[in-house]
Design a protein around this motif. Structure first.
Motif, PDB file in Angstrom:
ATOM      1  N   TYR A  45      42.022  37.469  32.140  1.00  0.00           N
ATOM      2  CA  TYR A  45      41.819  38.648  32.984  1.00  0.00           C
ATOM      3  C   TYR A  45      40.743  39.575  32.411  1.00  0.00           C
ATOM      4  O   TYR A  45      40.103  40.322  33.150  1.00  0.00           O
ATOM      5  CB  TYR A  45      43.139  39.411  33.140  1.00  0.00           C
ATOM      6  N   GLU A  46      40.544  39.533  31.088  1.00  0.00           N
ATOM      7  CA  GLU A  46      39.486  40.341  30.483  1.00  0.00           C
ATOM      8  C   GLU A  46      38.125  39.880  30.990  1.00  0.00           C
ATOM      9  O   GLU A  46      37.253  40.691  31.321  1.00  0.00           O
ATOM     10  CB  GLU A  46      39.550  40.233  28.958  1.00  0.00           C
ATOM     11  N   GLY A  69      44.361  23.712  23.082  1.00  0.00           N
ATOM     12  CA  GLY A  69      43.770  25.012  23.368  1.00  0.00           C
ATOM     13  C   GLY A  69      43.186  25.083  24.760  1.00  0.00           C
ATOM     14  O   GLY A  69      43.579  24.341  25.663  1.00  0.00           O
ATOM     15  N   THR A  70      42.220  25.972  24.953  1.00  0.00           N
ATOM     16  CA  THR A  70      41.544  26.121  26.239  1.00  0.00           C
ATOM     17  C   THR A  70      40.074  26.440  26.031  1.00  0.00           C
ATOM     18  O   THR A  70      39.741  27.427  25.348  1.00  0.00           O
ATOM     19  CB  THR A  70      42.186  27.224  27.096  1.00  0.00           C
ATOM     20  N   PHE A  71      39.202  25.632  26.581  1.00  0.00           N
ATOM     21  CA  PHE A  71      37.780  25.876  26.371  1.00  0.00           C
ATOM     22  C   PHE A  71      37.294  27.095  27.154  1.00  0.00           C
ATOM     23  O   PHE A  71      36.227  27.642  26.870  1.00  0.00           O
ATOM     24  CB  PHE A  71      36.969  24.616  26.704  1.00  0.00           C
ATOM     25  N   LEU A  72      38.095  27.561  28.115  1.00  0.00           N
ATOM     26  CA  LEU A  72      37.764  28.802  28.818  1.00  0.00           C
ATOM     27  C   LEU A  72      38.167  30.030  28.003  1.00  0.00           C
ATOM     28  O   LEU A  72      37.886  31.159  28.428  1.00  0.00           O
ATOM     29  CB  LEU A  72      38.470  28.847  30.183  1.00  0.00           C
ATOM     30  N   LYS A  73      38.791  29.814  26.866  1.00  0.00           N
ATOM     31  CA  LYS A  73      39.291  30.894  26.003  1.00  0.00           C
ATOM     32  C   LYS A  73      40.382  31.689  26.732  1.00  0.00           C
ATOM     33  O   LYS A  73      40.569  31.580  27.936  1.00  0.00           O
ATOM     34  CB  LYS A  73      38.163  31.841  25.571  1.00  0.00           C
ATOM     35  N   SER A  74      41.112  32.470  25.943  1.00  0.00           N
ATOM     36  CA  SER A  74      42.179  33.291  26.499  1.00  0.00           C
ATOM     37  C   SER A  74      42.199  34.626  25.783  1.00  0.00           C
ATOM     38  O   SER A  74      41.772  34.730  24.626  1.00  0.00           O
ATOM     39  CB  SER A  74      43.537  32.591  26.341  1.00  0.00           C
ATOM     40  N   ALA A  75      42.662  35.639  26.470  1.00  0.00           N
ATOM     41  CA  ALA A  75      42.740  36.977  25.870  1.00  0.00           C
ATOM     42  C   ALA A  75      43.769  37.793  26.629  1.00  0.00           C
ATOM     43  O   ALA A  75      44.056  37.530  27.795  1.00  0.00           O
ATOM     44  CB  ALA A  75      41.373  37.664  25.916  1.00  0.00           C
ATOM     45  N   ARG A  76      44.320  38.776  25.953  1.00  0.00           N
ATOM     46  CA  ARG A  76      45.214  39.719  26.620  1.00  0.00           C
ATOM     47  C   ARG A  76      44.391  40.950  26.986  1.00  0.00           C
ATOM     48  O   ARG A  76      43.612  41.441  26.179  1.00  0.00           O
ATOM     49  CB  ARG A  76      46.391  40.079  25.715  1.00  0.00           C
ATOM     50  N   SER A  77      44.574  41.429  28.203  1.00  0.00           N
ATOM     51  CA  SER A  77      43.731  42.512  28.701  1.00  0.00           C
ATOM     52  C   SER A  77      44.547  43.766  28.991  1.00  0.00           C
ATOM     53  O   SER A  77      45.352  43.794  29.921  1.00  0.00           O
ATOM     54  CB  SER A  77      42.997  42.063  29.977  1.00  0.00           C
ATOM     55  N   LYS A  78      44.320  44.818  28.205  1.00  0.00           N
ATOM     56  CA  LYS A  78      44.976  46.103  28.472  1.00  0.00           C
ATOM     57  C   LYS A  78      44.418  46.730  29.747  1.00  0.00           C
ATOM     58  O   LYS A  78      45.137  47.365  30.509  1.00  0.00           O
ATOM     59  CB  LYS A  78      44.771  47.042  27.286  1.00  0.00           C
ATOM     60  N   GLU A  79      43.127  46.532  29.964  1.00  0.00           N
ATOM     61  CA  GLU A  79      42.488  47.156  31.119  1.00  0.00           C
ATOM     62  C   GLU A  79      43.016  46.587  32.430  1.00  0.00           C
ATOM     63  O   GLU A  79      43.115  47.304  33.429  1.00  0.00           O
ATOM     64  CB  GLU A  79      40.968  46.991  31.042  1.00  0.00           C
ATOM     65  N   PHE A  80      43.380  45.296  32.432  1.00  0.00           N
ATOM     66  CA  PHE A  80      43.887  44.687  33.662  1.00  0.00           C
ATOM     67  C   PHE A  80      45.244  45.258  34.041  1.00  0.00           C
ATOM     68  O   PHE A  80      45.672  45.133  35.184  1.00  0.00           O
ATOM     69  CB  PHE A  80      43.981  43.170  33.504  1.00  0.00           C
ATOM     70  N   ARG A  81      45.914  45.902  33.108  1.00  0.00           N
ATOM     71  CA  ARG A  81      47.198  46.528  33.400  1.00  0.00           C
ATOM     72  C   ARG A  81      47.030  47.841  34.156  1.00  0.00           C
ATOM     73  O   ARG A  81      48.015  48.424  34.613  1.00  0.00           O
ATOM     74  CB  ARG A  81      47.966  46.776  32.100  1.00  0.00           C
ATOM     75  N   THR A  82      45.787  48.300  34.280  1.00  0.00           N
ATOM     76  CA  THR A  82      45.523  49.541  35.004  1.00  0.00           C
ATOM     77  C   THR A  82      45.008  49.233  36.406  1.00  0.00           C
ATOM     78  O   THR A  82      44.396  48.180  36.649  1.00  0.00           O
ATOM     79  CB  THR A  82      44.474  50.392  34.279  1.00  0.00           C
ATOM     80  N   GLU A  83      45.242  50.155  37.329  1.00  0.00           N
ATOM     81  CA  GLU A  83      44.763  49.972  38.697  1.00  0.00           C
ATOM     82  C   GLU A  83      43.248  49.908  38.747  1.00  0.00           C
ATOM     83  O   GLU A  83      42.665  49.124  39.514  1.00  0.00           O
ATOM     84  CB  GLU A  83      45.274  51.123  39.565  1.00  0.00           C
ATOM     85  N   GLU A  84      42.596  50.708  37.904  1.00  0.00           N
ATOM     86  CA  GLU A  84      41.127  50.713  37.872  1.00  0.00           C
ATOM     87  C   GLU A  84      40.587  49.367  37.378  1.00  0.00           C
ATOM     88  O   GLU A  84      39.592  48.852  37.904  1.00  0.00           O
ATOM     89  CB  GLU A  84      40.618  51.840  36.973  1.00  0.00           C
ATOM     90  N   GLY A  85      41.247  48.796  36.368  1.00  0.00           N
ATOM     91  CA  GLY A  85      40.804  47.509  35.841  1.00  0.00           C
ATOM     92  C   GLY A  85      40.947  46.400  36.865  1.00  0.00           C
ATOM     93  O   GLY A  85      40.054  45.556  37.014  1.00  0.00           O
TER      94      GLY A  85
END
Length: 328
Positions: A45-46, A69-85
């Motif tokens: 989501y980042e 693993g995943t060649f697309l990489k993975s990440a946790r997104s704080k910004e996606f938790r917001t309506e603006e993100g």
């Protein structure tokens, strides 16, 4: 949603699991089979928020089915938790002419998809990618089988050392809220005891069980502990408790940690990921949205996202009975 799909995005989110690459490969090649464009979105989501997109074709995913693993990489997104993100992510999808999205991950990934759907009515289909096997609506999640095999192989090696000495090994495996890995790997590796968050064994009962094993002639023991088990504050505290209440064994602790997430996926996970990846594109072409593609009784099915997050993990009581009987 357009009357005819033309471009589908795919991303991986949350913790990685063996078989994610196989799922990406199936999505990309299924798109090619149906003359659809596929857009890879890097870092979950980042990357969706930052517009980290790249077109993927059949040759883009060659030689990845065997890679962990995943060649697309993975990440946790704080910004996606917001309506603006989430609004920014939606704009990026529209600007890239992406018509629908396939997300591969666990319950956190699906919770994000549910919220995104509510706000922007965007077609999303999910694939269950987590080693914990804790997603409702599917018998197995992508990566679970490989993690089990990794744990059993590790415990087999630990037992060689345990048998060479008068030792008790506590082996911690992943499973914060779900004991599936601990229970199944414990049975498969012949553990004397298995501690899982769904069943509160209690310290006194554990000590009594270990003493019975010692009295029955066992010179070493393996106890598999799910990281979410509440019998002790943590596995080190549990080890101290056993040392203070039982001097028959030398107590050792092994935390398997993230090695459970890595490694080449098993054949089962490769096939499962391939089936579910193809199923995701089939579902989108049928007009389905807001669903996870799962496997129940060896049949590929669609399950509403909300259903995948309902209730707590239910452990197989028959397996608990098998563990009790075979550990005597």
């Amino acid at each position: 949603m357009k009357s005819k799909l033309q471009r589908i995005g795919v991303l991986t989110s949350g913790g990685d699991s063996p078989g994610m690459n196989a799922a990406i490969r199936a999505v990309v090649r299924s798109c090619a089979y149906h003359n659809l464009e596929c857009i890879g979105i890097f870092r979950g989501y980042e990357g969706l928020i930052e517009g980290d997109f790249k077109p993927l074709g059949p040759r883009s995913v060659k030689n990845i089915i065997n890679r962990g693993g995943t060649f697309l990489k993975s990440a946790r997104s704080k910004e996606f938790r917001t309506e603006e993100g989430r609004a920014k992510a939606y704009r990026n999808l529209k600007e890239a002419d992406v018509d629908a999205l396939v997300v591969i991950g666990g319950d956190g990934t699906f919770a994000g998809a549910i919220q995104f759907n509510k706000e922007h009515d965007f077609p999303i289909v999910g694939l269950p990618g987590t080693i914990d096997n804790d997603i409702n609506g599917t018998d197995y999640t992508i990566g679970y089988d490989t993690a089990l095999n990794t744990v059993v192989e590790a415990i087999d090696k630990i037992r060689d050392t345990a048998n060479s000495h008068n030792r008790l090994f506590l082996v911690e495996v992943m499973g914060r809220d779900a004991g599936d890995i601990a229970l199944n790997a414990g049975i498969g590796a012949g553990a004397e005891e298995i501690l899982i968050p769904e069943e509160d064994m209690g310290k006194d009962r554990l000590i009594a069980s270990l003493k019975r094993s010692k009295k029955a002639g066992k010179t070493s023991s393996i106890v598999v502990v799910a990281e979410g088990d509440q019998i002790g504050k943590n596995i080190l505290g549990l080890a101290d408790y056993i040392r203070n209440n039982m001097d028959e064994y030398e107590v050792k602790v092994t935390v398997l940690g993230h090695i459970q997430r890595g490694g080449s996926p098993s054949c089962y996970d490769r096939v499962l990921a391939s089936r579910l990846g193809v199923g995701a594109i089939d579902a989108l072409m049928k007009g389905e949205r807001g669903v996870m593609i799962g496997l129940v009784h060896n049949k590929v099915i669609s399950v509403p996202f909300e259903q995948t997050l309902e209730g707590e993990n239910e452990i197989d009581t028959e397996l608990i009975r098998v563990a009790d009987i075979t550990s005597t």
